[in-house]
Design an enzyme around this catalytic site. Structure first.
Site, PDB file in Angstrom:
ATOM      1  N   LYS A  61      -9.232  -9.827   5.104  1.00 12.78           N
ATOM      2  CA  LYS A  61      -9.445  -8.925   7.148  1.00 12.78           C
ATOM      3  C   LYS A  61      -9.556  -9.931   7.738  1.00 12.78           C
ATOM      4  O   LYS A  61     -10.703 -10.157   8.360  1.00 12.78           O
ATOM      5  CB  LYS A  61     -10.090  -8.015   6.774  1.00 12.78           C
ATOM      6  CG  LYS A  61      -9.776  -7.104   5.518  1.00 12.78           C
ATOM      7  CD  LYS A  61     -11.025  -5.891   5.220  1.00 12.78           C
ATOM      8  CE  LYS A  61     -10.747  -5.829   3.357  1.00 12.78           C
ATOM      9  NZ  LYS A  61     -11.408  -4.439   3.371  1.00 12.78           N
ATOM     10  N   CYS A  82       0.614  -1.102   0.189  1.00 11.43           N
ATOM     11  CA  CYS A  82      -0.285   0.064  -0.116  1.00 11.43           C
ATOM     12  C   CYS A  82       0.993   1.904   0.733  1.00 11.43           C
ATOM     13  O   CYS A  82       1.829   1.392   1.115  1.00 11.43           O
ATOM     14  CB  CYS A  82      -1.315   0.134   1.280  1.00 11.43           C
ATOM     15  SG  CYS A  82      -2.262   1.805   1.201  1.00 11.43           S
TER      16      CYS A  82
END
Length: 245
Positions: free
Chosen positions: A42, A15
């Site tokens: 997640k 990211c």
């Protein structure tokens, strides 16, 4: 912020928005813990504290409590307000200009996403041209800043704008390993800025040593036109990826 406070940066290895926060923390000399998560799976604890389900997420623990801060722009501003060694200029006009170019950096990241995701050659070439034009604007901005006298966006002083564009240029490093797409052709000031950023310790350490391999695998798996170029130009890599799939 009190010395007893602890900062935990919830992250994903690829990211670019996480990298901004990591660079800022490093430049300020602030100790922090970094925890990577799998965005494809997640964990429940992350879903419980992340309203948008995105990284970065900054967990600020103090006095037995915890504050959750999400969105990279908000995290950067929070660090500016609570930590020493400011990266924003003190002058409000200069600060507003920097914030504007930070937003432009986010727009470039979106354009980079369209570039590496383009499904066809025509779309790829169109996105390449659009991306090059965006860097033309930066070249013009750097050229118009007649007071600039150093390697960074603001000259001799490293700023949050630099922290934002370090991860941007890291994508171009990956693209250069695939082919010469001419995105920065005719932009000497941008190229010099890119070189200075690539040599900055905080930017280099914002990713793990295996980041180039991870990003290459990500681009290979996109099923885009760029992915097809990777397969054509690196058959051995394509074979390795197929064996891992």
């Amino acid at each position: 912020m009190k010395p007893a406070d602890t900062l935990v940066l919830v992250s994903h290895p690829l990211c670019p928005y996480v990298q901004r926060a990591a660079i800022s923390l490093a430049e300020k000399g602030v100790p922090f813990e970094r925890i990577d998560i799998d965005l494809a799976g997640k964990p429940d604890w992350f879903k419980a504290i992340s309203p948008l389900g995105k990284v970065p997420l900054l967990r600020v623990r103090q006095n037995g409590g915890e504050t959750i801060i999400f969105e990279s722009a908000v995290i950067l501003e929070f660090l500016e307000e609570t930590q020493a060694n400011p990266l924003h200029p003190a002058d409000p006009y200069a600060r507003a200009r920097h914030r504007a170019w930070i937003e432009y950096g986010s727009a470039i990241l979106n354009a980079i996403g369209r570039f590496y995701s383009a499904p066809s050659e025509a779309g790829f070439l169109a996105e390449s041209s659009a991306l090059s034009a965006m860097f033309d604007c930066i070249e013009a901005e750097l050229a118009n800043d007649t007071l600039r006298s150093g390697p960074w966006f603001a000259g001799s002083r490293f700023s949050l704008v630099d922290a934002v564009y370090g991860p941007v240029f890291r994508y171009l490093d990956a693209f250069d390993r695939i082919g010469d797409f001419g995105i920065l052709d005719g932009k000497p000031l941008v190229q010099a800025w890119r070189k200075a950023l690539s040599d900055r310790r905080s930017i280099g350490q914002a990713v793990a040593p295996d980041y180039p391999q991870r990003l290459h695998a990500f681009l290979w798996a996109k099923g885009s036109f760029l992915s097809s170029l990777i397969r054509q130009r690196d058959p051995a890599s394509a074979l390795r990826q197929a064996q891992l799939a």
